[in-house]
Structure formats: C-alpha cells, structure tokens
Design a protein around this motif. Structure first.
Motif, PDB file in Angstrom:
ATOM      1  N   SER A   1     125.390 -47.216  12.871  1.00 23.97           N
ATOM      2  CA  SER A   1     126.000 -46.046  12.224  1.00 23.97           C
ATOM      3  C   SER A   1     126.985 -45.359  13.156  1.00 23.97           C
ATOM      4  CB  SER A   1     124.913 -45.054  11.794  1.00 23.97           C
ATOM      5  OG  SER A   1     124.056 -45.629  10.839  1.00 23.97           O
TER       6      SER A   1
ATOM      7  N   LYS B   1     130.158 -47.378  13.198  1.00 28.91           N
ATOM      8  CA  LYS B   1     130.948 -47.159  11.976  1.00 28.91           C
ATOM      9  C   LYS B   1     131.714 -45.845  12.052  1.00 28.91           C
ATOM     10  CE  LYS B   1     127.986 -49.785   8.808  1.00 28.91           C
ATOM     11  NZ  LYS B   1     127.072 -49.668   7.619  1.00 28.91           N
TER      12      LYS B   1
ATOM     13  N   LEU C   1     129.302 -40.477   6.984  1.00 26.60           N
ATOM     14  CA  LEU C   1     128.968 -41.262   8.179  1.00 26.60           C
ATOM     15  C   LEU C   1     128.315 -40.391   9.253  1.00 26.60           C
ATOM     16  CD1 LEU C   1     132.183 -43.466   8.443  1.00 26.60           C
ATOM     17  CD2 LEU C   1     129.905 -44.199   7.708  1.00 26.60           C
TER      18      LEU C   1
END
Length: 354
Positions: A222, A225, A249
């Motif tokens: 995560s 990203k 996000l």
C-alpha cells in the motif's frame, strides 16, 4: 334407594395393644436372637473382614481469576482460540470433569508412591491393580481398570456453588498414601492448567506473528502504491478524482499501519504471558495424613444392623401370628394363587422362546 351401610371392622382380625405385647412376649426368643445373630455377623465383618480406608481432604479454588489468565483468554478470543469465560471476563474451569478426566488420571497412574503393603516407589497403577504379583493383563487394560477405580471409588470432588471452592477427597487403605495421592492430584491439575494456558498463549503468539508478516507485506504494498501515485501526479489540486484516489490510498496505509501497530503490541503481550509463572491452582487447605479411619464405621454399622434385625424379628413374629389366624379356606386360596402365578410365568416363558 338403598341405605348406606356403615363398615365396621371385624374385631377378631385386629391386633390390639395387649395382643401385640403378648405376641412380642411369645416370640421374644426370635426377636432377640435374630438381631443378636446379625450383630455378631456385623462385628465379625467390621473387625476381621472389611479393610479399613482413610480419607484425605483438600480444598482448592481456581487461581485463573488473576490478570494473566483473563488477558490470555481475551487475547486468544480475538484470534479464534476459545477459553471458557465467566460473565465478568474471568476464566472458569470445570474441575470435577477435569480431575476425573483420563488425561490427568493417566499421568497420576505413572507417579510412584511409598506404601507399607507393596514397598517404596511403586507406581499407582501397580498399587491399584496387580501389586507385587505378576500382572494378568496388558498395560492398556490395567489402566482402564485403575482409572475406573479412581473415578468410582477413590477420588471425589465436591463444589461449593456459592464460594466456588472445591473439596477433593482421596480414600484408600493407607493414610499416608491417601495424602500423597491427593497432593499429586493437585500438582497434576496445576500442571495441566499451566500447560493448557501455555499452549494457548503459544498458539496465539504464532498466529499473531503470521498475521504481522501478512500485514507488513500488505502495508508495504500500500505504501508503494501511494508513493507511485504521488510520483506520477505531482499537481492534483485541481483534480477531484485524483484527490479522491490519493485519500483512498492514504486511508488504506493508515488502517494497515494501525493494524500492524496493534499486532506488534499484542505480540509483546503474548510473549510475556507465555513465560509468566503464575499460580493456577490456589490450595486453601493442603491434604493431610488422616488420623482416623473413614470406613468401616464400626459402631454405626452394628447399630444399623441391630435395628434392622429387630425390625425383621418383629415382622417375622407378626407374620407368624397372621398366618396362624388364616383359615383353611384362605390357605387353599393362597396355594391356588401360587399355582396360577407359576403357571402364568411358565406360559409367558414358553411364548418368549417359541
């Protein structure tokens, strides 16, 4: 309409108080000899035949109300490991079933004790089954026999519902052996509960460690990203869609960071609980060597036998008196009734086996 007839008992068929006293005087020999004979047999039995037994008692209660057990149980329940809990969150244990369970009793049978009858350092399995003789059965069969003896004859567990205090009693033929078995039983119970809590804490720790590894991977993915998104989109102030994607996000990273932090904290707690040495069984009254025999209760046995013999003698005397008053016609009817009963039983048996 017929008049109602008043029933009047036949005075000839009623035993008056005078008749009863006369009957007792007439059958005094039977009424005295029968209880005397039974009491003599009882005295011979309690003095020369019955083996004396001694009972050692102890009082225990669960020590799992302490903080450590409730913490382990609460921590384990979050990850799918069940431990019995009370309404207030404290751990509860069903000691009668645990003590008389085969897991603990098998361990108890392997322990060695000193006895006057069989010598020193003999296993409880040997003491209860074959003694100093050659065993007639295999070990598995002997264990089944010995465990049944422990459950049915030797060990008793009673609970005081109000105080949650358990009384553990052990009854055997030697006073010191009774004390030693009781002490060993409490020790095995404490070890059993300790092993269970340690296993629970260990399983919980392993599960948390695996979840930490998985959560760490998800968190790193995560974070990558989010980093890539920010690297590709440096000016997103005027794009609602890009702002929304960035918030999504960032929120995922924030949630996974919280989960990861919580798991790390719980892992440290599980490690502490795994190595903590706690008192799982609180012994309120330690087992002691009994001074007096628990059975046979000689005086009580002889008195009860004497009362039974006296009642049996009086019953026999009254039966003889009633039988002597029975007419010949009634005797014939009794004989016919007896024949009919035997005939009916014979017919039923013949139908059953045909």
């Amino acid at each position: 309409m017929s008049k109602k007839e008043n029933f009047k008992p036949d005075s000839d068929n009623i035993i008056s108080l005078v008749d009863f006293i006369y009957l007792i005087a007439k059958e005094i020999r039977v009424i005295i000899l029968l209880p005397t004979f039974l009491c003599s047999l009882a005295i011979i039995y309690v003095l020369f035949i019955a083996k004396p037994t001694y009972k050692s008692n102890s009082k225990i209660m669960s020590g799992s109300k302490s903080t450590n057990s409730s913490q382990v149980a609460g921590l384990a329940s979050q990850f799918g490991f069940d431990l019995p809990l009370l309404d207030n969150g404290q751990t509860t244990w069903v000691y009668p079933e645990i003590i008389k369970g085969r897991t603990i009793l098998k361990k108890l049978l392997r322990k060695k004790f000193d006895t006057f009858e069989y010598g020193k350092q003999k296993s409880l399995l040997q003491i209860l089954t074959y003694g100093n003789e050659k065993p007639e059965y295999g070990k598995d069969t002997l264990e089944i026999i010995a465990i049944d003896m422990l459950i049915d004859q030797i060990i008793q567990v009673n609970e005081d519902v109000k105080t949650k205090i358990f009384t553990v009693s052990v009854e055997v033929n030697e006073p010191k052996l009774a004390r030693d078995i009781n002490s060993s039983l409490i020790e095995e119970l404490d070890n059993h509960q300790r092993d269970y809590n340690n296993l629970l804490a260990s399983n919980t720790k392993k599960f948390i460690e695996s979840r930490i590894i998985e959560t760490k991977k998800e968190l790193e993915q995560s974070e990558e990203k989010l980093k890539d998104f920010r690297g590709r989109n440096r000016r997103i102030e005027n794009s609602p869609a890009l702002l929304l994607e960035q918030e999504r996000l960032a929120r995922e990273v924030f949630v996974l960071t919280g989960v990861y932090t919580t798991l790390k904290q719980q892992l440290e707690t599980a490690k502490i609980e795994e190595v903590k040495d706690s008192e799982y069984i609180v012994t309120l009254e330690s087992p002691e060597i009994p001074i007096y025999k628990h059975s046979p209760q000689r005086t009580k046995t002889v008195i009860i036998t004497g009362m039974f013999g006296l009642g049996l003698g009086i019953f026999f005397a009254i039966s003889r008196h009633i039988y002597s008053l029975t007419s010949a016609k009634d005797l014939n009817r009794l004989e016919e009734t007896k024949k009919l009963i035997f005939k009916s039983i014979k017919n039923l048996l013949s139908l059953k086996f045909d």
